[in-house]
Design a protein around this motif. Structure first.
Motif, short mmCIF file in Angstrom:
data_model
loop_
_atom_site.label_atom_id
_atom_site.label_comp_id
_atom_site.label_asym_id
_atom_site.label_seq_id
_atom_site.Cartn_x
_atom_site.Cartn_y
_atom_site.Cartn_z
N LEU A 119 1.09 -1.49 9.51
CA LEU A 119 -0.48 -0.71 10.14
C LEU A 119 -0.84 0.39 10.19
CD1 LEU A 119 0.99 -2.62 13.47
CD2 LEU A 119 -1.02 -3.51 12.75
N ALA A 120 -0.53 1.32 10.75
CA ALA A 120 -1.10 2.56 10.62
C ALA A 120 -2.32 2.83 8.92
CB ALA A 120 -0.16 3.89 9.99
N GLY A 121 -0.95 2.31 7.77
CA GLY A 121 -1.66 2.88 6.71
C GLY A 121 -2.61 1.74 6.33
N ALA A 172 -4.81 0.99 8.87
CA ALA A 172 -6.15 1.02 9.59
C ALA A 172 -6.48 2.23 8.96
CB ALA A 172 -5.68 1.55 10.01
N ALA A 173 -5.93 3.70 8.18
CA ALA A 173 -6.58 4.52 7.03
C ALA A 173 -7.16 4.08 6.09
CB ALA A 173 -5.00 4.81 6.60
N LEU A 174 -6.57 3.08 5.72
CA LEU A 174 -8.10 2.29 4.10
C LEU A 174 -8.84 1.53 4.91
CD1 LEU A 174 -4.93 0.38 2.36
CD2 LEU A 174 -6.27 2.20 1.64
N HIS A 175 -8.71 0.83 5.99
CA HIS A 175 -10.03 0.63 6.76
C HIS A 175 -10.88 1.73 7.39
CE1 HIS A 175 -7.82 -3.46 8.09
NE2 HIS A 175 -8.08 -3.63 7.00
N MET A 176 -10.43 2.95 7.62
CA MET A 176 -11.31 4.02 7.59
C MET A 176 -12.35 4.74 6.89
SD MET A 176 -12.12 4.26 11.74
CE MET A 176 -11.99 2.14 11.60
N GLY A 177 -11.40 4.56 5.77
CA GLY A 177 -11.88 5.23 4.90
C GLY A 177 -11.23 6.06 3.98
N ALA A 178 -10.35 5.80 4.07
CA ALA A 178 -9.41 7.22 3.41
C ALA A 178 -9.38 6.86 1.56
CB ALA A 178 -7.24 7.21 4.19
N LYS A 233 -7.15 7.80 -0.49
CA LYS A 233 -6.07 6.55 -1.15
C LYS A 233 -4.77 6.79 0.10
CE LYS A 233 -5.67 9.62 -5.02
NZ LYS A 233 -5.52 9.86 -6.12
N VAL A 234 -3.89 5.27 -0.05
CA VAL A 234 -3.00 5.60 0.91
C VAL A 234 -1.43 5.27 0.08
CG1 VAL A 234 -2.11 4.76 3.12
CG2 VAL A 234 -4.49 5.23 2.62
N TRP A 235 -1.02 6.27 0.68
CA TRP A 235 0.91 5.95 -0.03
C TRP A 235 2.00 5.91 1.57
CZ3 TRP A 235 -1.56 10.32 -1.75
CH2 TRP A 235 -2.21 10.30 -3.75
N LEU A 236 2.31 5.18 2.00
CA LEU A 236 3.00 5.11 2.33
C LEU A 236 4.94 5.25 1.79
CD1 LEU A 236 2.60 1.02 4.61
CD2 LEU A 236 1.89 3.98 4.52
N GLY A 237 5.75 6.15 2.64
CA GLY A 237 7.22 6.37 2.44
C GLY A 237 7.99 6.78 3.36
N LEU A 238 8.75 4.56 3.12
CA LEU A 238 9.39 4.14 3.82
C LEU A 238 10.72 4.41 4.06
CD1 LEU A 238 7.79 0.75 3.66
CD2 LEU A 238 6.54 2.27 5.08
N LEU A 239 10.84 4.32 5.03
CA LEU A 239 13.18 4.68 5.54
C LEU A 239 13.54 3.25 5.07
CD1 LEU A 239 12.91 6.57 8.28
CD2 LEU A 239 13.70 7.86 6.20
N GLN A 262 -1.90 -6.73 2.34
CA GLN A 262 -3.03 -4.83 1.64
C GLN A 262 -2.35 -4.54 0.77
OE1 GLN A 262 -5.66 -4.18 4.43
NE2 GLN A 262 -6.61 -3.79 2.55
N PRO A 263 -2.82 -4.90 -0.58
CA PRO A 263 -2.37 -4.24 -2.32
C PRO A 263 -2.61 -3.00 -2.30
CG PRO A 263 -3.54 -6.17 -2.28
CD PRO A 263 -3.37 -5.93 -1.00
N GLU A 264 -3.08 -2.37 -1.89
CA GLU A 264 -4.25 -0.83 -2.10
C GLU A 264 -3.01 -0.31 -1.91
OE1 GLU A 264 -7.99 -4.41 -1.38
OE2 GLU A 264 -5.26 -3.95 -0.01
N LEU A 265 -2.29 -0.72 -0.87
CA LEU A 265 -1.40 0.37 0.14
C LEU A 265 -0.57 0.46 -0.68
CD1 LEU A 265 -0.69 -0.56 3.57
CD2 LEU A 265 -2.15 1.55 2.77
#
Length: 286
Positions: free
Chosen positions: A43-45, A47-53, A55-61, A71-74
């Protein structure tokens, strides 16, 4: 207290130049998503894309997800992979849990010089582990924003939630001063306080935001706005405004305020952001 904090000038600065590219709008890394809680980081990732960042990386545990098919752009990977990327802004805590591995991850995040947003379990770890709290206090004051809800604020202040709610202004100002960072205290009339004593109240929003994942979405929105050039304090105020304004617009069609999801909120906020950037740019706000 400023109850109508002007954010038009900040939003006007988000107007995009004709020769811009994705590198012009920051690169965000988001750390969290332990097993069973990956949705918070997603959800955070999103939202970051939708707000215009840019590039967005998610570092998952949780090592299992390798793609967000909605949202394959993540860009998904391990926490180590995300921390190795050339990110400009960092968010930590959404769905992270409070395991020893999570505490170690928060310590790594606090050691970076990068503008940093801390939410959810990052705040719970700060409330219980003195060495992490000391790391936070040692950071440059303008480099960190915390986004607690009242119960998380109470843990940080070693008091009850009722005591926080009884004097929300005192609570948010105390946190900002003692921890040396901007603090956004969620709730009815969200408050944003800076270490220098400046405080403002957000006037948008309604009970439709009382649903799971809204805090994760807000965190992603704020860090994306910062990645595009706003200070963390400006991004916190603008993010709170847009998050609430999205709920206000949605409620015009759903007057009882029932059923708004966090995934919907960032999409509506994107529309309002675009409208407000154009409006404030046309008005000459800078």
């Amino acid at each position: 207290m400023n109850e109508s904090d002007p954010i038009g000038g900040a939003l006007a600065r988000l107007q995009r130049a004709a020769d811009s590219h994705k590198g012009s709008f920051g690169s965000v890394a988001i750390l969290g998503g332990a097993p069973g809680m990956v949705g918070a980081a997603l959800l955070a990732g999103r939202a970051a894309l939708h707000m215009g960042a840019g590039k967005v990386w998610l570092g998952l545990l949780d090592p299992r997800p390798y793609c967000d098919w909605q949202q394959p752009e993540l860009m998904l990977g391990s926490t180590a992979h995300a921390l190795a990327q050339p990110y400009t802004h960092l968010a930590c805590g959404m769905g992270m849990g409070i395991s020893p591995q999570s505490a170690e991850l928060l310590g790594l995040a606090l050691n970076t010089p990068t503008p940093l947003l801390l939410d959810a379990d990052a705040l719970n770890l700060l409330a219980t582990q003195a060495h992490l709290r000391a790391q936070l206090q040692a950071r440059w004051a303008q480099a960190t924003v915390l986004t607690p809800h009242p119960a998380e604020a109470a843990r940080l202040l070693a008091c009850t939630t009722a005591e926080v709610q009884a004097d929300r202004v005192q609570a948010v100002q105390t946190l900002a001063r003692e921890l040396g960072c901007t603090v956004l205290l969620k709730g009815h009339g969200t408050l944003i306080a800076d270490p220098d004593g400046q405080i403002s109240r957000n006037l948008t929003g309604n009970p439709a935001l009382s649903s799971a994942g809204q805090g994760d979405t807000l965190a992603g929105m704020i860090i994306a706005l910062a990645a595009q050039g706003l200070t963390l304090a400006e991004a916190a105020r603008a993010g709170a405004y847009l998050h609430g304004a999205a709920a206000d617009r949605w409620r015009k069609q759903h007057p009882a305020g029932i059923g708004l999801t966090a995934s919907e909120t960032s999409l509506i906020a994107r529309q309002i952001l675009n409208e407000d950037v154009i409006k404030n740019s046309s008005n000459g706000n800078t």
